[in-house]
Design an enzyme around this catalytic site. Sequence first.
Site, short mmCIF file in Angstrom:
data_model
loop_
_atom_site.label_atom_id
_atom_site.label_comp_id
_atom_site.label_asym_id
_atom_site.label_seq_id
_atom_site.Cartn_x
_atom_site.Cartn_y
_atom_site.Cartn_z
N ARG A 270 5.83 -6.43 -2.48
CA ARG A 270 5.14 -6.21 -1.21
C ARG A 270 5.78 -5.05 -0.43
O ARG A 270 6.97 -5.08 -0.11
CB ARG A 270 5.21 -7.50 -0.38
CG ARG A 270 4.69 -7.40 1.02
CD ARG A 270 3.22 -7.65 1.09
NE ARG A 270 2.74 -7.61 2.48
CZ ARG A 270 1.51 -7.30 2.80
NH1 ARG A 270 0.61 -7.02 1.87
NH2 ARG A 270 1.13 -7.30 4.06
N GLU A 366 11.94 -43.03 0.87
CA GLU A 366 13.22 -43.42 0.25
C GLU A 366 14.36 -43.36 1.26
O GLU A 366 15.51 -43.05 0.91
CB GLU A 366 13.55 -42.49 -0.93
CG GLU A 366 12.63 -42.65 -2.11
CD GLU A 366 12.96 -43.88 -2.92
OE1 GLU A 366 13.93 -44.58 -2.56
OE2 GLU A 366 12.24 -44.15 -3.88
#
Length: 387
Positions: A270, A366
């Site tokens: 880019r 979790e």
Amino acid sequence: MLQSAETILDLYELDAEWSEEQRAIVEQVRRYVNNEVLPCIGEHHNNETFPAEIIPTLKQLGLLEAVASGDMDPITYGLVMRELERGSSALRSILSVQGSLVMGAVSMFGSDEHKKTWLPELGTMDKWGCFGLTEPDFGSNPSGMLTRAERVSGGYKISGAKSWITNATKADMAVVWAKLDGKIRAFVVETDRKGFETRDIKGKWSFRSSSTGQLLMDNVEVPESALMEKSTSIGSALKCLNQARYSIVWGVVGAARGCLEETVMYLKERVQFDGKPLASHQLIQNKFAWMAAEITGMELIAKRLGELKAQDQVKPVHVSLAKMNNCRKAIEVARTCRELLGANGIHSEYHVGRRMVDLETVLTYEGTEHIHSLIVGQHLTGIAAYS
Ligand code: TGC
Ligand code: FAD
């Protein structure tokens, strides 16, 4: 040979420590993720659909069978989780739930009959299981659960609701945690029993390609043999979580590596300002260096945890420190990469945005970051600060 982007990220040359066999498994899983998972997972995420077409090869890889037979050491298992989560956190979760939580519970607390009936087909993924611990009003504090089992002639009746359950509506069986005589016990419950209903939770903006739902149990009758006799308290449920949390510790390393890999490649191409690629700017390289350092730290923690596990020396606080640290660092890496991709960072043509929003789930399930920090805090001070 591992691929070049992988080599760039392996700054501390940890790959050199893996055996030929470990590298071969990593390569195999990486190939699966590149060829089958990454090409379709973005679309499933956008459409909020389960990626059924990637399951046959996942079955063929035979990962759960290898774990169940004891053929996979903790580090190899961790590397597999890392590679799977580079593809998708939701994909890694499929194995964590089926392998660590469901098969783990059956192996640790089930009878010989439970093992014979369920483990082979759960291992081959011809049957699906789910793990019902969380309730609508009891997430971080599962000990407060309202789901009850009562003795009736020939067995038990279970009533209650579980929420945010991975694979709830896909499961053939559920490991249901319920209070019996005031103690938390686990039951193996077939999901086609009378009074057992499952509902999808739709409208999630994270884990959109994962199936998440509710278990609603209204006087579900199960035989005496449904009780997992060796499950004795909340401690039994927490034992199952240790292995699933270990999967996360490694998995999020893969998500973070995937983000950095994609971002480095993008910014080398880019071009902005004076025809120079964005990767040539100092501010950008500073962020790359910070992310590489964090990922290296995460992987070292995961590796050390794996070594402790291989020596059977893991304590819950080790797992909590690693889950807390690695999830936070992974999400920071993903957010930084999202920013560095500019507008493309919010587009589903790139994987960074999806990985970032999926990591929001991983940070929460979790055990949330707060809960794991309280476990570490308790270790450091001797003071339990949950309530
Ligand atoms: P507490 O009094 O602290 O402990 C009760 C007993 O359990 C023992 N223990 C553990 N044993 C093994 N492994 C662990 N990790 C353990 N943690 C605690 C403890 O020593 C004690 O033993 P004993 O003999 O003294 O009775 O229990 P508490 O009720 O106060 O809870 C503590 C707390 C808050 C840390 C715990 O409730 C907790 O971890 N909460 C977080 C809840 C959570 O993680 N839920 C997960 C649901 S499953 C899921 O999210 C699946 S996501 C899908 C995927 O993984 O992909
Ligand atoms: P809460 O407990 O309500 O917490 C809300 C906030 O308060 C959090 O920031 C938390 O850190 C904070 N907090 C809570 N207590 C304290 C405290 N004492 N001190 C300071 N802060 C605190 N569960 C299962 O049983 N099986 C599954 O298969 C499963 N799969 C899941 C899949 C997805 C996609 C998601 C999102 C969740 C899943 N869960 C599953 C549930 C998950 O484990 C819970 O969401 C998690 O334990 C947190 O509970 P909660 O959402 O009720 O949050």
